[in-house]
Every structure is written in C-alpha cells, then in structure tokens.
Design a protein around this motif. Structure first.
Motif, PDB file in Angstrom:
ATOM      1  N   ASP A  94       0.833  -1.211   0.000  1.00  0.00           N
ATOM      2  CA  ASP A  94       0.000   0.000   0.000  1.00  0.00           C
ATOM      3  C   ASP A  94       0.866   1.260   0.000  1.00  0.00           C
ATOM      4  N   THR A  95       1.960   1.223   0.744  1.00  0.00           N
ATOM      5  CA  THR A  95       2.889   2.363   0.749  1.00  0.00           C
ATOM      6  C   THR A  95       3.511   2.564  -0.630  1.00  0.00           C
ATOM      7  N   MET A  96       3.879   1.473  -1.261  1.00  0.00           N
ATOM      8  CA  MET A  96       4.423   1.551  -2.618  1.00  0.00           C
ATOM      9  C   MET A  96       3.388   2.158  -3.565  1.00  0.00           C
ATOM     10  N   ALA A  97       2.134   1.752  -3.403  1.00  0.00           N
ATOM     11  CA  ALA A  97       1.070   2.261  -4.279  1.00  0.00           C
ATOM     12  C   ALA A  97       0.878   3.763  -4.099  1.00  0.00           C
ATOM     13  N   ARG A  98       0.923   4.237  -2.860  1.00  0.00           N
ATOM     14  CA  ARG A  98       0.772   5.676  -2.615  1.00  0.00           C
ATOM     15  C   ARG A  98       1.934   6.469  -3.221  1.00  0.00           C
ATOM     16  N   TRP A  99       3.142   5.991  -3.026  1.00  0.00           N
ATOM     17  CA  TRP A  99       4.313   6.687  -3.591  1.00  0.00           C
ATOM     18  C   TRP A  99       4.256   6.702  -5.115  1.00  0.00           C
ATOM     19  N   ASN A 100       3.837   5.583  -5.689  1.00  0.00           N
ATOM     20  CA  ASN A 100       3.818   5.468  -7.148  1.00  0.00           C
ATOM     21  C   ASN A 100       2.522   5.994  -7.766  1.00  0.00           C
ATOM     22  N   LYS A 101       1.628   6.525  -6.915  1.00  0.00           N
ATOM     23  CA  LYS A 101       0.369   7.116  -7.365  1.00  0.00           C
ATOM     24  C   LYS A 101      -0.473   6.119  -8.149  1.00  0.00           C
ATOM     25  N   VAL A 102      -0.563   4.899  -7.612  1.00  0.00           N
ATOM     26  CA  VAL A 102      -1.416   3.864  -8.195  1.00  0.00           C
ATOM     27  C   VAL A 102      -2.796   3.983  -7.556  1.00  0.00           C
ATOM     28  N   SER A 103      -3.804   4.206  -8.382  1.00  0.00           N
ATOM     29  CA  SER A 103      -5.150   4.467  -7.856  1.00  0.00           C
ATOM     30  C   SER A 103      -5.796   3.232  -7.242  1.00  0.00           C
ATOM     31  N   THR A 104      -5.505   2.055  -7.788  1.00  0.00           N
ATOM     32  CA  THR A 104      -6.111   0.819  -7.281  1.00  0.00           C
ATOM     33  C   THR A 104      -5.003  -0.148  -6.870  1.00  0.00           C
ATOM     34  N   PRO A 105      -4.539  -0.064  -5.632  1.00  0.00           N
ATOM     35  CA  PRO A 105      -3.452  -0.949  -5.209  1.00  0.00           C
ATOM     36  C   PRO A 105      -3.905  -2.402  -5.164  1.00  0.00           C
ATOM     37  N   CYS A 106      -2.977  -3.288  -5.468  1.00  0.00           N
ATOM     38  CA  CYS A 106      -3.308  -4.711  -5.487  1.00  0.00           C
ATOM     39  C   CYS A 106      -3.420  -5.252  -4.068  1.00  0.00           C
ATOM     40  N   LYS A 107      -4.149  -6.337  -3.938  1.00  0.00           N
ATOM     41  CA  LYS A 107      -4.385  -6.964  -2.650  1.00  0.00           C
ATOM     42  C   LYS A 107      -3.659  -8.297  -2.598  1.00  0.00           C
ATOM     43  N   VAL A 108      -2.935  -8.513  -1.507  1.00  0.00           N
ATOM     44  CA  VAL A 108      -2.219  -9.772  -1.343  1.00  0.00           C
ATOM     45  C   VAL A 108      -3.189 -10.942  -1.320  1.00  0.00           C
ATOM     46  N   SER A 109      -4.344 -10.753  -0.690  1.00  0.00           N
ATOM     47  CA  SER A 109      -5.321 -11.837  -0.580  1.00  0.00           C
ATOM     48  C   SER A 109      -5.851 -12.270  -1.936  1.00  0.00           C
ATOM     49  N   GLU A 110      -5.830 -11.371  -2.934  1.00  0.00           N
ATOM     50  CA  GLU A 110      -6.320 -11.702  -4.264  1.00  0.00           C
ATOM     51  C   GLU A 110      -5.264 -12.411  -5.096  1.00  0.00           C
ATOM     52  N   LEU A 111      -4.011 -12.220  -4.743  1.00  0.00           N
ATOM     53  CA  LEU A 111      -2.941 -12.791  -5.541  1.00  0.00           C
ATOM     54  C   LEU A 111      -2.339 -14.048  -4.927  1.00  0.00           C
ATOM     55  N   CYS A 112      -2.498 -14.234  -3.646  1.00  0.00           N
ATOM     56  CA  CYS A 112      -1.918 -15.393  -2.963  1.00  0.00           C
ATOM     57  C   CYS A 112      -3.018 -16.253  -2.357  1.00  0.00           C
ATOM     58  N   SER A 113      -2.833 -17.524  -2.361  1.00  0.00           N
ATOM     59  CA  SER A 113      -3.778 -18.447  -1.723  1.00  0.00           C
ATOM     60  C   SER A 113      -3.385 -18.582  -0.258  1.00  0.00           C
ATOM     61  N   VAL A 114      -3.999 -17.738   0.556  1.00  0.00           N
ATOM     62  CA  VAL A 114      -3.632 -17.714   1.967  1.00  0.00           C
ATOM     63  C   VAL A 114      -4.676 -18.380   2.850  1.00  0.00           C
ATOM     64  N   GLN A 115      -5.739 -18.886   2.250  1.00  0.00           N
ATOM     65  CA  GLN A 115      -6.766 -19.548   3.052  1.00  0.00           C
ATOM     66  C   GLN A 115      -6.257 -20.915   3.506  1.00  0.00           C
ATOM     67  N   GLN A 116      -6.550 -21.276   4.705  1.00  0.00           N
ATOM     68  CA  GLN A 116      -6.021 -22.506   5.271  1.00  0.00           C
ATOM     69  C   GLN A 116      -6.463 -23.739   4.490  1.00  0.00           C
ATOM     70  N   ASP A 117      -7.717 -23.711   3.970  1.00  0.00           N
ATOM     71  CA  ASP A 117      -8.190 -24.872   3.236  1.00  0.00           C
ATOM     72  C   ASP A 117      -7.448 -25.034   1.925  1.00  0.00           C
ATOM     73  N   ASP A 118      -7.089 -23.908   1.285  1.00  0.00           N
ATOM     74  CA  ASP A 118      -6.315 -23.986   0.046  1.00  0.00           C
ATOM     75  C   ASP A 118      -4.920 -24.501   0.326  1.00  0.00           C
ATOM     76  N   LEU A 119      -4.370 -24.072   1.449  1.00  0.00           N
ATOM     77  CA  LEU A 119      -3.012 -24.493   1.774  1.00  0.00           C
ATOM     78  C   LEU A 119      -2.963 -25.994   2.050  1.00  0.00           C
ATOM     79  N   SER A 120      -3.948 -26.472   2.794  1.00  0.00           N
ATOM     80  CA  SER A 120      -3.940 -27.878   3.167  1.00  0.00           C
ATOM     81  C   SER A 120      -4.234 -28.785   1.978  1.00  0.00           C
ATOM     82  N   SER A 121      -5.062 -28.304   1.042  1.00  0.00           N
ATOM     83  CA  SER A 121      -5.423 -29.142  -0.104  1.00  0.00           C
ATOM     84  C   SER A 121      -4.377 -29.115  -1.200  1.00  0.00           C
ATOM     85  N   GLY A 122      -3.601 -28.047  -1.273  1.00  0.00           N
ATOM     86  CA  GLY A 122      -2.653 -27.912  -2.384  1.00  0.00           C
ATOM     87  C   GLY A 122      -1.242 -28.305  -2.071  1.00  0.00           C
TER      88      GLY A 122
END
Length: 573
Positions: free
Chosen positions: A291-319
C-alpha cells in the motif's frame, strides 16, 4: 518512484563497502626507513651526497640495500641500515666506504621514516617493519577473513530476522567501527576493530544485493543489481581521492567513514521486503508495504495480497504436500543448499564461480600495480575501469541471458590468462592491455554472479545462498594478498613467475567454471522462486511448478504485484 528511492538509498551505502575494502592500500603503506640512532646528528652522508639532516637524503634513496652514514655531535659515526645499525670503531674521517671494524646493534632507538609522501601510516605508528613486517602483511588478509565470516553470518541472519534489521545494524556498524578504527591505541586493537568493520561491511553488501533484487521488478532487476558494483567501484575512487588529499592515516580513516554518514541517518526509514514478509506468512505487514508503494507510485487501485496469494487454510492444506507445510516456517541453514542433487550441483558450480571471480579480480589488480606512475591515479583508474564493464554486462544479460553472458566471459578470461604467459616481457604496453582485458572479462563474471545467485535460489534461502557465495569469494580474497608476498618467501621464484603461476591457476579455474555453468538454468525474465521445490523445478525442462501447485503462488505473486503496479502506472500516465 518508491523503488527508485529505496534503491538509491541502499546502493549509496555500498560505496562505504568499496571504501573500507581498499582503505588499507594507503593506510598500511610502508615508506622508506632506516634504523634510528642514539644522539643528535651533525652531518649525514649518502654515497657522494652530504646533508645536515636525514630528511634531505630521502629524495636520493633508490634501494632498500642502501645505507646512510651519520656523524653524531659526540663524534661517533654510524651506518644505518633498514633493520640494523653499525658503529664504526675508528671515527677519523667521514666517508661512505669503510673497511675497518664495526659493532652491529639492533634498532633499539626505533626507526626513521620518510614522511615526504605520508605523514603517518599504521606501519610508522607501530613500527611494523623488519621482524614485525609480517604484522603489516596480515592487515588485509585479516580484514578479508572478517568479510568471509560476516557474509555467512549476516546472510543467515537476514533470512531469519529479515533484511531490514540487518540493513539497519550493518550500516550503523560501518560508521561506528569505521570511526573507532581511527582511535585504536595499538596494532592488535586496530586489527580487531577492522575485523568487526569487515564483518558488518560484508554483511551489508550481501544483504543489500538481496534487498534491491527483491524490491525491483523484472525489467529493471539486471541494471539495478549490477550497478551496486558500480557504487562499490565509486568507493574505490573515493579512496584514491581522499588518499591524495589526506596523508595522515587516522584523519584519512575518519574522512572515509564520514563519507556515508547521510545514509546512517535515514536508513531506519527503509521498509522490509514483501518477499520476506510473505515467506514468513506475515501477510498484513506485506500488504502495508504494498500500500505504501502504491501511494508513492500514485497507483489508484493498489493490489491486494489476498487476491494474488492463496492464503486460506483450506487452500493451503489441499494444495501442499505434507513436507511443504513447514517449508516457509522452518528455520533454514546452509545444508538446505544441498537438499537434492539439482540444488547441490548448482551450489558447487556457483561457489566455484564466486571463488574464481574473486581470485581473478585481485590477481589482475595486483598485476596492474606494476604499471608505475602515480599510485593515486592508478587506483582511481582501477575503480573507473569497472564502470563500462558493468554497463556491457547489463546489456548482454538482458539480451543474451545470465548464463549465456557468464559462459563466454569466463572462457575469455581463461584464454587471456594463457595469452599473457606467451607475451614477451619487453612488450609492456601489450601486457598492460592484456591485464586490463583480463580484469574486464573476469569483472563481468564477478559482477554478474551476485544477481544470478539471487535468482537461482528461493526466498527462504536467498540471503544464505548469496552470503555463502560471498564467503567463497572472500576465500579467494584472503588467498590473493599472499600471492604478492611469495617473492619474499620463494627466493628462487621471481615475481614474474609467481604472477604467471597464479594467472594460469585463474585461467584453469575460469575454464572449468565456464564449462560447469552450461548446466545452470537460465533465469532471464523468470519470476523469483519462493520454495526449494520451485527452485528445483526451474532447473528441469518442464513447466514451472508454479503452474501446478499452490506453493508457487507466493513467489509468482510478488512478480504479479510488480507487473500489476507497472500496468497501473502506465494506465495512469
């Protein structure tokens, strides 16, 4: 903008590494000297020249085999050699040649040094000459030993505690220990403090490479990583400039240490890398940095870690496989660099390239000392010649790839080493050009291996891999200074033969390294890996495991973050 600020702040401190690595070139220089004498001098004789003081004789001094004849106010006549003095039994006429009886005495009254060029060095401060000369010769090897140990220790700490904390500690340590060196009270405290300075300097350089590599996107990674070396070379040029202007060793050391003070004052603002935070499953902290990088770089829609990484426990255990569950949380050590045959073979090859690059770099540098002329200008040019080397390396790495650039330059340096042995000694200009070409080619390989190593290993052991490689590099650095001292040990082996022997050794090792490099995978344009499974798969002729299993998500996700941010910036523009 954010990455640029972080990058230039980090590599600015890399200048201090170049400064401290080469500081002893002028700090530990040994000027002309002779044995001291008991009493006041009335006249001095050197061959056919006479003077009223020894200071007037130094301009005539041409060889260490010379001696000076002095007559004291009490009428005694002494012959002053470098490591002994003789009292003439018959003191009638003051003449340079004397065939009568003499009484030989040790230098119990100290030594007299030529201070025309240097007012004070550590050699003159603590009389590191004659039977104590070996102590002066240990100054640079003990520093490189500290560099070796620091590379491993801080590389491992950076993987365990994070890059940010090591950057803070080592940058502050360089300033504190650098100043402390100037105020040491004897030789042993001097060596100990410089040893600690070497450890933190090496630790910073190793971790800084990993730090900027993990922050900079794929497109700029080559240039960003390689030009850390350029700032190191600029540090060498700073040493030449300060050495020319300041001729007292402790003042010289203070000026060199103050050069990077601005970074010490602002280094606490540097953030932790998202790569390391994700490898430690600190997703919220990683999101804050993004988020800090996005503010410095003037990115209007910063990316979300939760959307890019499978951090849910069920995904981790199954994969994940069972043994992969703890891959990101368990503590790693150097044995992980040999966890399977693919990684072990990669590690051995990389270590050999590190050692060869370092040994070759210093052997060619030591050979260039015989160029003569102004030593300050020579050192300045030695640093300056590296700058075009890294530019060419960057272009080749982006166009041809890391492996395809490394192989030809290693083989070229091997051929140059062999070529130098067949150049007649009378062709001085040709020898100089060949030595510079050899240093240029080995410099490309030496600079490239830092980035290549960081890309060959996953996040969980990346700092450890670069640190252990730097350790092998410093083994070569420790060995290289002793090559210069062999002429005083091997009387039957002239300096030229000694240099040729080690150039042949470098040539053989460079050729072997070039052949083994063929088996390494290409990393150009590929995302950084995050687990040992991904790193192993990268060396095989199949699709990346990031397309098959969830463990690769965290490594590829950061590359998606980079590309996502670049696309947003382009869209905003």
């Amino acid at each position: 903008r954010f990455q640029a600020c972080v990058y230039f702040a980090s590599v600015f401190q890399a200048m201090s590494c170049g400064i401290h690595y080469l500081a002893s070139v002028f700090m530990a220089v040994t000027p002309n000297f002779v044995c001291g004498f008991p009493g006041n001098v009335s006249s001095v004789l050197f061959h056919n020249s006479s003077a009223s003081s020894i200071e007037d004789i130094w301009t005539l001094w041409t060889s260490t085999e010379n001696y000076i004849v002095v007559q004291l106010e009490n009428g005694e006549i002494w012959e002053l050699d470098q490591c002994s003095r003789s009292k003439r039994e018959v003191s009638l006429d003051l003449a340079y040649e004397y065939k009568g009886n003499k009484s030989v005495f040790p230098c119990s009254d100290g030594f007299l040094y030529d201070d025309m060029k240097w007012k004070s060095t550590v050699v003159t401060q603590w009389d590191l000459v004659c039977d104590r000369e070996w102590l002066a010769k240990l100054i640079q090897p003990t520093f490189m030993l500290g560099v070796l140990i620091g590379a491993v220790i801080f590389g491992d700490i950076a993987d365990r505690l994070g890059r940010q904390r090591v950057i803070w500690f080592t940058s502050a340590g360089q300033f504190v220990f650098g100043i402390a060196v100037a105020f040491t009270f004897d030789y042993y405290s001097f060596v100990i403090v410089r040893f600690l300075l070497a450890m933190v300097s090496s630790g910073y350089l190793v971790v800084a490479f990993v730090y900027v590599t993990e922050f900079v996107g794929i497109k700029a990674r080559t240039w960003a990583s390689m030009h850390v070396h350029a700032f190191f070379a600029m540090g060498i040029m700073v040493v030449a400039l300060v050495g020319f202007l300041v001729r007292t060793w402790w003042v010289y050391q203070i000026f060199l240490s103050i050069a990077t003070l601005p970074f010490v004052l602002c280094c606490w603002m540097l953030p932790e890398t998202p790569f390391w935070l994700l490898s430690e499953e600190r997703y919220e902290d990683a999101q804050k940095v993004i988020d800090t990088m996005a503010r410095w770089n003037k990115v209007s829609t910063p990316c979300k870690v939760s959307e890019l990484c499978s951090v849910q426990q069920d995904d981790l255990s199954s994969g994940r496989m069972g043994d992969d569950d703890t891959s990101s949380t368990k503590k790693h050590n150097i044995l992980d660099l040999f966890c399977n045959w693919q990684i072990a073979r990669r590690t051995i090859t990389v270590w050999l390239i590190w050692f060869t690059g370092s040994l070759g770099y210093y052997v060619f540098s030591l050979s260039s000392v015989s160029l003569g002329g102004n030593e300050y200008l020579n050192l300045f040019l030695i640093g300056a010649v590296e700058l075009p080397c890294y530019i060419i390396a960057c272009v080749a790495m982006d166009k041809l790839g890391r492996r395809n650039t490394l192989i030809p330059f290693l083989i070229l340096s091997a051929l140059i080493c062999v070529l130098i042995m067949f150049i007649p000694q009378d062709f001085n200009i040709l020898i100089i050009l060949a030595n510079m070409a050899g240093k240029f080619s080995i410099g490309v390989a030496f600079g490239l291996i830092y980035l290549y190593t960081a890309e060959l290993y996953p996040t969980i052991v990346r700092s450890l891999a670069v640190g252990s490689g730097s350790m092998m590099c410093r083994v070569g650095s420790v060995v290289a200074p002793f090559c210069v001292y062999l002429r005083s040990v091997w009387i039957f082996m002239p300096l030229v033969a000694t240099v040729y022997f080690f150039q042949l050794l470098v040539g053989i090792m460079a050729l072997l390294s070039g052949i083994l490099t063929i088996m390494l995978p290409e990393t150009l344009g590929k995302p950084l890996t995050n687990t040992l499974v991904e790193a192993t798969e990268m060396g095989r002729n199949k699709k990346s495991c990031s397309e098959k299993t969830p463990p690769a998500h965290s490594g590829a996700a950061l590359e998606k973050i980079e590309m996502f941010g670049q696309e947003r910036i382009s869209a905003d523009k």
